[in-house]
Design an enzyme around this catalytic site. Structure first.
Site, PDB file in Angstrom:
ATOM      1  N   ARG A  37       4.249 133.370  13.077  1.00  0.00           N
ATOM      2  CA  ARG A  37       2.826 133.780  12.404  1.00  0.00           C
ATOM      3  C   ARG A  37       2.150 135.042  12.849  1.00  0.00           C
ATOM      4  NH1 ARG A  37       0.661 128.092  14.253  1.00  0.00           N
ATOM      5  NH2 ARG A  37       1.762 128.800  16.124  1.00  0.00           N
ATOM      6  N   LYS A  70       8.337 113.943  29.072  1.00  0.00           N
ATOM      7  CA  LYS A  70       7.099 113.353  29.072  1.00  0.00           C
ATOM      8  C   LYS A  70       6.599 113.273  27.604  1.00  0.00           C
ATOM      9  CE  LYS A  70       5.632 114.315  33.942  1.00  0.00           C
ATOM     10  NZ  LYS A  70       4.699 115.617  34.236  1.00  0.00           N
TER      11      LYS A  70
END
Ligand code: PNS
Length: 159
Positions: free
Chosen positions: A91, A41
């Site tokens: 991170r 999608k």
């Protein structure tokens, strides 16, 4: 030749992504930046073809880097390309927890496929595509966060 894949949604590509791609290009002979469409999608802020165009523009200066779009399983793409590794940036701890799970799943799907996690460079730790999308919605300039050609296109689109 050792090939690595840098996978992601890249909606849009940020300087943090580019940093990981450049560091991967120094470690591997060939790097493919793979723009993935999850679950088939195409629901991002930018359509997949646009995200791919942004990745191509941002990586033009890297001779051993190419870009591709893939609508299926990442492990299938890695197998098709003969890649030995996936490279992701991390991170913080929550990034690591998620990437660790993904690494286990991908190695289960394609035994021998390693995931290399690169710690984010300090200057990019506090930025994400989610924040970029929010700033774009509010018409902010993204010069300090996105690769120059991408920031320029978005700025022009605003005028
Ligand atoms: O930019 P992101 O959100 O960190 O990227 C996540 C992405 C696209 C790399 C991840 O969702 C993915 O690999 N999707 C492809 C489908 C797949 O292979 N899933 C893992 C096995 S279920």
């Amino acid at each position: 030749m050792r090939t690595a894949v840098c996978p992601g949604s890249f909606d849009p590509i940020t300087l943090g992504h580019l940093d990981v791609i450049e560091r991967s290009a120094a470690l591997f002979d060939r790097v493919i930046v793979c723009v993935l469409v999850n679950g088939g999608k195409d629901t991002g802020m930018f359509p997949a073809e646009r995200r791919l165009e942004f990745v191509r523009l941002a990586t033009e200066h890297l001779p051993n880097v190419e870009a591709a779009r893939w609508d299926g399983l990442l492990a299938d793409f890695a197998q098709r390309e003969g890649a030995c590794a996936l490279v992701k940036g991390v991170r913080c701890g929550s990034d690591f927890d998620w990437e660790y799970q993904m690494a286990c799943i991908n190695r289960g799907l394609l035994p021998g496929l390693e995931t290399v996690l690169l710690p984010a460079s300090a200057q990019y730790v506090y930025f994400s595509s989610t924040m970029a999308r929010e700033m774009i919605k509010y018409g902010q300039d993204l010069t300090q966060y996105l690769p120059a050609p991408v920031a320029q296109i978005l700025r022009k689109g605003k005028d």
